[in-house]
Design an enzyme around this catalytic site. Sequence first.
Site, PDB file in Angstrom:
ATOM      1  N   LYS A 139       0.826  -1.218   0.000  1.00  0.00           N
ATOM      2  CA  LYS A 139       0.000   0.000   0.000  1.00  0.00           C
ATOM      3  C   LYS A 139       0.856   1.262   0.000  1.00  0.00           C
ATOM      4  O   LYS A 139       1.927   1.293   0.591  1.00  0.00           O
ATOM      5  CB  LYS A 139      -0.905   0.008   1.246  1.00  0.00           C
ATOM      6  CG  LYS A 139      -1.878  -1.164   1.287  1.00  0.00           C
ATOM      7  CD  LYS A 139      -2.625  -1.262   2.607  1.00  0.00           C
ATOM      8  CE  LYS A 139      -3.669  -0.179   2.781  1.00  0.00           C
ATOM      9  NZ  LYS A 139      -4.482  -0.436   4.024  1.00  0.00           N
ATOM     10  N   LYS A 162      -0.603  -7.530   6.058  1.00  0.00           N
ATOM     11  CA  LYS A 162      -1.281  -8.809   5.851  1.00  0.00           C
ATOM     12  C   LYS A 162      -2.565  -8.501   5.081  1.00  0.00           C
ATOM     13  O   LYS A 162      -3.283  -7.553   5.419  1.00  0.00           O
ATOM     14  CB  LYS A 162      -1.623  -9.398   7.219  1.00  0.00           C
ATOM     15  CG  LYS A 162      -2.389 -10.691   7.162  1.00  0.00           C
ATOM     16  CD  LYS A 162      -1.445 -11.861   7.003  1.00  0.00           C
ATOM     17  CE  LYS A 162      -2.215 -13.166   6.813  1.00  0.00           C
ATOM     18  NZ  LYS A 162      -1.342 -14.199   6.241  1.00  0.00           N
ATOM     19  N   TYR A 163      -2.866  -9.273   4.027  1.00  0.00           N
ATOM     20  CA  TYR A 163      -4.112  -9.073   3.293  1.00  0.00           C
ATOM     21  C   TYR A 163      -5.184  -9.950   3.935  1.00  0.00           C
ATOM     22  O   TYR A 163      -5.072 -11.181   3.935  1.00  0.00           O
ATOM     23  CB  TYR A 163      -3.927  -9.449   1.818  1.00  0.00           C
ATOM     24  CG  TYR A 163      -5.166  -9.224   0.984  1.00  0.00           C
ATOM     25  CD1 TYR A 163      -5.616  -7.942   0.718  1.00  0.00           C
ATOM     26  CD2 TYR A 163      -5.897 -10.303   0.475  1.00  0.00           C
ATOM     27  CE1 TYR A 163      -6.759  -7.725  -0.035  1.00  0.00           C
ATOM     28  CE2 TYR A 163      -7.049 -10.091  -0.277  1.00  0.00           C
ATOM     29  CZ  TYR A 163      -7.466  -8.796  -0.521  1.00  0.00           C
ATOM     30  OH  TYR A 163      -8.591  -8.575  -1.274  1.00  0.00           O
ATOM     31  N   HIS A 180     -15.277  -3.641   6.687  1.00  0.00           N
ATOM     32  CA  HIS A 180     -14.708  -2.322   6.941  1.00  0.00           C
ATOM     33  C   HIS A 180     -15.631  -1.643   7.953  1.00  0.00           C
ATOM     34  O   HIS A 180     -16.783  -1.355   7.650  1.00  0.00           O
ATOM     35  CB  HIS A 180     -14.638  -1.515   5.638  1.00  0.00           C
ATOM     36  CG  HIS A 180     -14.239  -0.075   5.823  1.00  0.00           C
ATOM     37  ND1 HIS A 180     -13.120   0.474   5.242  1.00  0.00           N
ATOM     38  CD2 HIS A 180     -14.807   0.924   6.537  1.00  0.00           C
ATOM     39  CE1 HIS A 180     -13.027   1.754   5.588  1.00  0.00           C
ATOM     40  NE2 HIS A 180     -14.057   2.053   6.377  1.00  0.00           N
ATOM     41  N   ARG A 224     -11.077  14.419   8.819  1.00  0.00           N
ATOM     42  CA  ARG A 224     -12.070  15.310   8.202  1.00  0.00           C
ATOM     43  C   ARG A 224     -13.443  14.692   8.394  1.00  0.00           C
ATOM     44  O   ARG A 224     -13.574  13.580   8.873  1.00  0.00           O
ATOM     45  CB  ARG A 224     -11.799  15.425   6.704  1.00  0.00           C
ATOM     46  CG  ARG A 224     -11.770  14.045   6.048  1.00  0.00           C
ATOM     47  CD  ARG A 224     -11.759  14.112   4.546  1.00  0.00           C
ATOM     48  NE  ARG A 224     -11.342  12.842   3.960  1.00  0.00           N
ATOM     49  CZ  ARG A 224     -12.118  11.797   3.754  1.00  0.00           C
ATOM     50  NH1 ARG A 224     -13.392  11.834   4.107  1.00  0.00           N
ATOM     51  NH2 ARG A 224     -11.649  10.687   3.213  1.00  0.00           N
TER      52      ARG A 224
HETATM   53  P1  ADP Z   1      -7.620   4.444   0.918  1.00  0.00           P
HETATM   54  O1  ADP Z   1      -6.996   5.496   1.762  1.00  0.00           O
HETATM   55  O2  ADP Z   1      -7.106   4.444  -0.480  1.00  0.00           O
HETATM   56  O3  ADP Z   1      -9.112   4.424   1.015  1.00  0.00           O
HETATM   57  P2  ADP Z   1      -7.477   2.261   2.867  1.00  0.00           P
HETATM   58  O4  ADP Z   1      -6.235   1.915   3.589  1.00  0.00           O
HETATM   59  O5  ADP Z   1      -8.529   2.991   3.629  1.00  0.00           O
HETATM   60  O6  ADP Z   1      -7.106   3.047   1.518  1.00  0.00           O
HETATM   61  O7  ADP Z   1      -8.124   0.964   2.269  1.00  0.00           O
HETATM   62  C1  ADP Z   1      -9.267   1.022   1.435  1.00  0.00           C
HETATM   63  C2  ADP Z   1      -9.924  -0.342   1.359  1.00  0.00           C
HETATM   64  O8  ADP Z   1      -9.006  -1.315   0.846  1.00  0.00           O
HETATM   65  C3  ADP Z   1     -10.370  -0.896   2.698  1.00  0.00           C
HETATM   66  O9  ADP Z   1     -11.634  -0.420   3.100  1.00  0.00           O
HETATM   67  C4  ADP Z   1     -10.401  -2.382   2.382  1.00  0.00           C
HETATM   68  O10 ADP Z   1     -11.557  -2.696   1.637  1.00  0.00           O
HETATM   69  C5  ADP Z   1      -9.193  -2.565   1.476  1.00  0.00           C
HETATM   70  N1  ADP Z   1      -7.990  -2.919   2.270  1.00  0.00           N
HETATM   71  C6  ADP Z   1      -7.055  -2.068   2.757  1.00  0.00           C
HETATM   72  N2  ADP Z   1      -6.104  -2.731   3.474  1.00  0.00           N
HETATM   73  C7  ADP Z   1      -6.448  -4.034   3.451  1.00  0.00           C
HETATM   74  C8  ADP Z   1      -5.883  -5.230   4.029  1.00  0.00           C
HETATM   75  N3  ADP Z   1      -4.784  -5.217   4.768  1.00  0.00           N
HETATM   76  N4  ADP Z   1      -6.533  -6.409   3.796  1.00  0.00           N
HETATM   77  C9  ADP Z   1      -7.669  -6.452   3.035  1.00  0.00           C
HETATM   78  N5  ADP Z   1      -8.233  -5.369   2.474  1.00  0.00           N
HETATM   79  C10 ADP Z   1      -7.652  -4.170   2.667  1.00  0.00           C
END
Ligand code: ADP
Length: 448
Positions: free
Chosen positions: A161, A204-205, A211, A294
């Site tokens: 990420k 970890k995925y 969420h 925000r």
């Molecule tokens: P952004 O800032 O781009 O919205 P986030 O970190 O909030 O990124 O992640 C957005 C979405 O991506 C999460 O709501 C989830 O659906 C998915 N996601 C993020 N991290 C993980 C993870 N470690 N494992 C599984 N899904 C993830």
Amino acid sequence: MTRPFTKVLIANRGEIALRIHRACQEMGIRTVAVHSTADASAMHVRLADESVCIGPPAARDSYLNMAALLSAAAITGAEAIHPGYGFLSENANFAEMVEAHGLAFIGPKPEHIRMMGDKISAKDAMRRLGVPLVPGSAGAVESAEQARAIAVEIGYPVIVKAAAGGGGRGMKVARGAHEIEEAWQLARTEAKAAFGNDEVYIEKYLDRPRHIELQVMADTHGNVVHFGERDCSLQRRHQKLVEEAGSPALDGAARDALGATVTAGLRQLGYRNAGTLEFLWQDGQFAFIEMNTRLQVEHPVTEMVCGVDLVREQLRVAAGEALGYAQSDITFNGHAIECRITAEDPVDFTPSPGRVNTYHAPGGLGVRVDSALYSGYSVPPHYDSLVAKLVVHGATRAQAIARMKRCLNEMVVDGIKTTIPLHARIMDDPEFQAGDYTIHWLERFVAR
Ligand code: ADP
């Protein structure tokens, strides 16, 4: 004695500019709308007490133009700026500039916007405050070798990420050793292109999480409260489509325990104004992913179940007022659902800007429509495709779903394509009705 604001500049457009205007008006605060040339006849401009044109249609020349916004505030004598969401709402430099010009920034302190804007430093801060995290790299991952080593340590699948990430961009999943190098490289390239920063980290995925996020509010007197959770698991390309308060998967005890940890942490940090902590929730465990400093798009579902006006609270605490209530005064009543209605094809999601010939909003008990649409309005092609947030409240989740179905059926947005038919399909689905979904559910549903 603190003095309430008398005039606020709203540095945004569309439904959120209208939302902020409405709170201001009810508090006796005058509003200044800003707009690009493409938005001269927009509803937020029509309703505000004053308006200033800040540039041409492209957002970088208008809604992201800091000098134009500050000049507009100076000319009109506004005392504070509300950034809404998107645009400059999470830009620490802008918040700093606003304060350097002697204006109030209606949001968190610049240092906290900066801290949470970098997801690596946000996770670091949360770790120190005792908030549970998704397992992952301790900081930035600098090389493909390092990525490989970390992935082996935390176990596949992993997700790479962007530290500066947002809007679901700069994220790549690696399911095994054969994919890690490519995922690391692709995430870096995408992050560089989207955010001008190629720093990435690894988590970890989680394969079947929900969420779930927590709404917080803090004043400048050390009071921090939370307004419970929202379930935003229904996502397409990591973007939310439907949100609920509360989560069908959570009980009050789990919410209270998380809320206690989070509010204690933010009190220690000296956080102020609104914020949302986002978590993945799987197997009865919360794991922090990021904090948004925000107001969120989906804040109305919280307002419906808590009976609070979050923008009013933002305006009050930004003016130095104390919250005036404690966590134990906040109660959760019934269930609320929001459908984000966008100007897109409901099947293939191609954008559908253009003229709305007829607009008719649904109404009745427990219904709220946050939208800047009107009959004859032309949805410009330059901005986000969100055209309406349809929000309903019911005594139970089943009642809220029935109400949402009725409203989707009543709503008319004629002339452009919208995602109303998709939302109607979701509301009719037995799995959705059972509350049985994860963050992956909607992608599969859309592909059916
Ligand atoms: P952004 O800032 O781009 O919205 P986030 O970190 O909030 O990124 O992640 C957005 C979405 O991506 C999460 O709501 C989830 O659906 C998915 N996601 C993020 N991290 C993980 C993870 N470690 N494992 C599984 N899904 C993830």
